[in-house]
Scaffold this motif. Sequence first.
Motif, PDB file in Angstrom:
ATOM      1  N   ASP A  23      32.897  48.328  47.696  1.00  0.00           N
ATOM      2  CA  ASP A  23      33.535  47.403  48.410  1.00  0.00           C
ATOM      3  C   ASP A  23      32.822  48.320  50.102  1.00  0.00           C
ATOM      4  O   ASP A  23      32.220  49.050  50.093  1.00  0.00           O
ATOM      5  CB  ASP A  23      35.055  48.564  48.647  1.00  0.00           C
ATOM      6  N   ALA A  35      40.402  51.546  46.636  1.00  0.00           N
ATOM      7  CA  ALA A  35      39.991  50.299  45.055  1.00  0.00           C
ATOM      8  C   ALA A  35      41.254  49.830  45.173  1.00  0.00           C
ATOM      9  O   ALA A  35      41.775  48.023  45.291  1.00  0.00           O
ATOM     10  CB  ALA A  35      40.095  51.591  44.112  1.00  0.00           C
ATOM     11  N   ARG A  41      42.025  47.301  47.724  1.00  0.00           N
ATOM     12  CA  ARG A  41      41.172  45.883  47.117  1.00  0.00           C
ATOM     13  C   ARG A  41      41.093  45.517  46.348  1.00  0.00           C
ATOM     14  O   ARG A  41      41.987  43.417  45.816  1.00  0.00           O
ATOM     15  CB  ARG A  41      40.129  46.291  46.491  1.00  0.00           C
ATOM     16  N   GLN A  66      32.591  46.673  39.062  1.00  0.00           N
ATOM     17  CA  GLN A  66      32.451  47.440  39.824  1.00  0.00           C
ATOM     18  C   GLN A  66      32.565  49.288  38.966  1.00  0.00           C
ATOM     19  O   GLN A  66      31.976  49.786  39.721  1.00  0.00           O
ATOM     20  CB  GLN A  66      33.678  47.822  40.834  1.00  0.00           C
ATOM     21  N   TYR A  96      35.194  42.425  40.594  1.00  0.00           N
ATOM     22  CA  TYR A  96      36.157  43.435  40.605  1.00  0.00           C
ATOM     23  C   TYR A  96      35.946  44.474  39.314  1.00  0.00           C
ATOM     24  O   TYR A  96      36.158  46.007  39.424  1.00  0.00           O
ATOM     25  CB  TYR A  96      37.817  43.432  40.835  1.00  0.00           C
TER      26      TYR A  96
END
Length: 493
Positions: free
Chosen positions: A249, A255, A258, A295, A292
């Motif tokens: 990010d 988070a 996001r 990560q 996503y």
Amino acid sequence: MKALEDLKYNATRRHFLSAASLGIGSVALGALLDPARLFGGPGQGPVAVAPGARPTGPIYPATHVVPRAKRVIYLFQSGGPSQLDLFDDKPLLRTMNGEDLPASIRMGQRLTGMTAHQKQFPLAGSHFSMARHGQSGATVSELLPHIGSIADKLCFVKSMHTEAINHDPAVTFVQTGSQQAGRPSIGSWLSYGLGSDNSNLPAFIVLLSRARQGDQPLYSRLWGSGFLPSQHQGVQFRRGKDPVLYLGDPDGLSADTRRHMLDTFRQLEEEQHARVLDPEINARIAQYEMAYRMQTSVPEVMDFTNEPQSVLDMYGPEVKTPGSYAANCLLARRLAERDVRFIQLYHQGWDQHGNLPKDIRIMTKSVDQPSAALVKDLEQRGLLEDTLVIWGGEFGRTNYSQGKLTKENYGRDHHPRSFTVWMAGGGIKTGFSYGETDEFGYNVVRDPVHVHDFQATLLHLLGIEHEQFTFKHQGRRYRLTDVHGHVVKALLA
């Protein structure tokens, strides 16, 4: 009125046919979100996903035949390793060292532009001795003592052959079934057909390494998805701080923010898909969601700190060097543990037109211990049984010297008519050598295995009949093996 015009513009005939095409392609769109529907089989329940993630499948599908392997680790040796110096021992070449290759052996077959001008083709006996190993008695070069020590776990195919005589078309042929660029790679086909057993990592991951400079380049299209949905392309993991580019990010983005952004974006994309029927929209949603989840999953899989010292030692001293072949082999095992479907390693440096005696020592030193360690490591963890390991390049090397042959030095040109690969695990026969070349090591004289045969056999081990596994694109059904290939049943355990 404007919305109607937009729909007319976007909902093209190609998009409609893409969504409605027949055969296995007809279920592709649904399989993006639920690959268990492929082959009409039931799933086996969802897999674990990261907290907060939306699982998109995949779960284990039914297949055409009972699969022997669940995943593949392909140790691709880019450049064309010399089979005559590593596995296919030809004492006659040492006896006739320096004599011209008989025309009756070459039979006027095509040469590359690099040696076609040579007036003579001096036979070059290997400088390296070979010995038989294990109960199978497989011949392996002194340059590969670690691989020799596991010979009884391996299956050597000494009769591989291809039509491609130059690197780019030859590598493309092995990886996609066509010498022309643009077809999906093997990993993409498997990702499309079988999905992944891990929702938090891509089904197809690519790792690159090199042991010396100056070798042939590799292009990302080699792990491209071609005409398959783009979410099935290979994802390259790089050495260094950011293994996957643009995964983190930006500073200041939490988070939660996001997640909210992705949920909103997904809603907009789904509305757009309902209007224009473009399957690439679904592929794009899946890619954003995968990024996503990666990560969290990527830093975890890249972290070797919990690996026991005994395991690190097994892979050799280079294992602590990020991006080395040894580090990539250990990373491949960690990815296999996490049920990544297809792990493709490319190791560059085998294109040895000159200075072969020196350069092949560098290359074999870089691959010998890690390759053997990977097989043993998988076996110790109970993973080798359903993991197919493949070691090999795009073609072999000539039995004659390219350029001047001296007592200390020789080189070998490209040779498509015979080369050697070895495999382990995943339902392949062990302690077994298949195929034979003539006493000059030039032509296959028994049990030839074409690249398409190799690909058909690979798919069969994963439960797929290659003739039934097609994708309709621009009016034609395509498959990995094009219109060729047969399963080499003699290689199956």
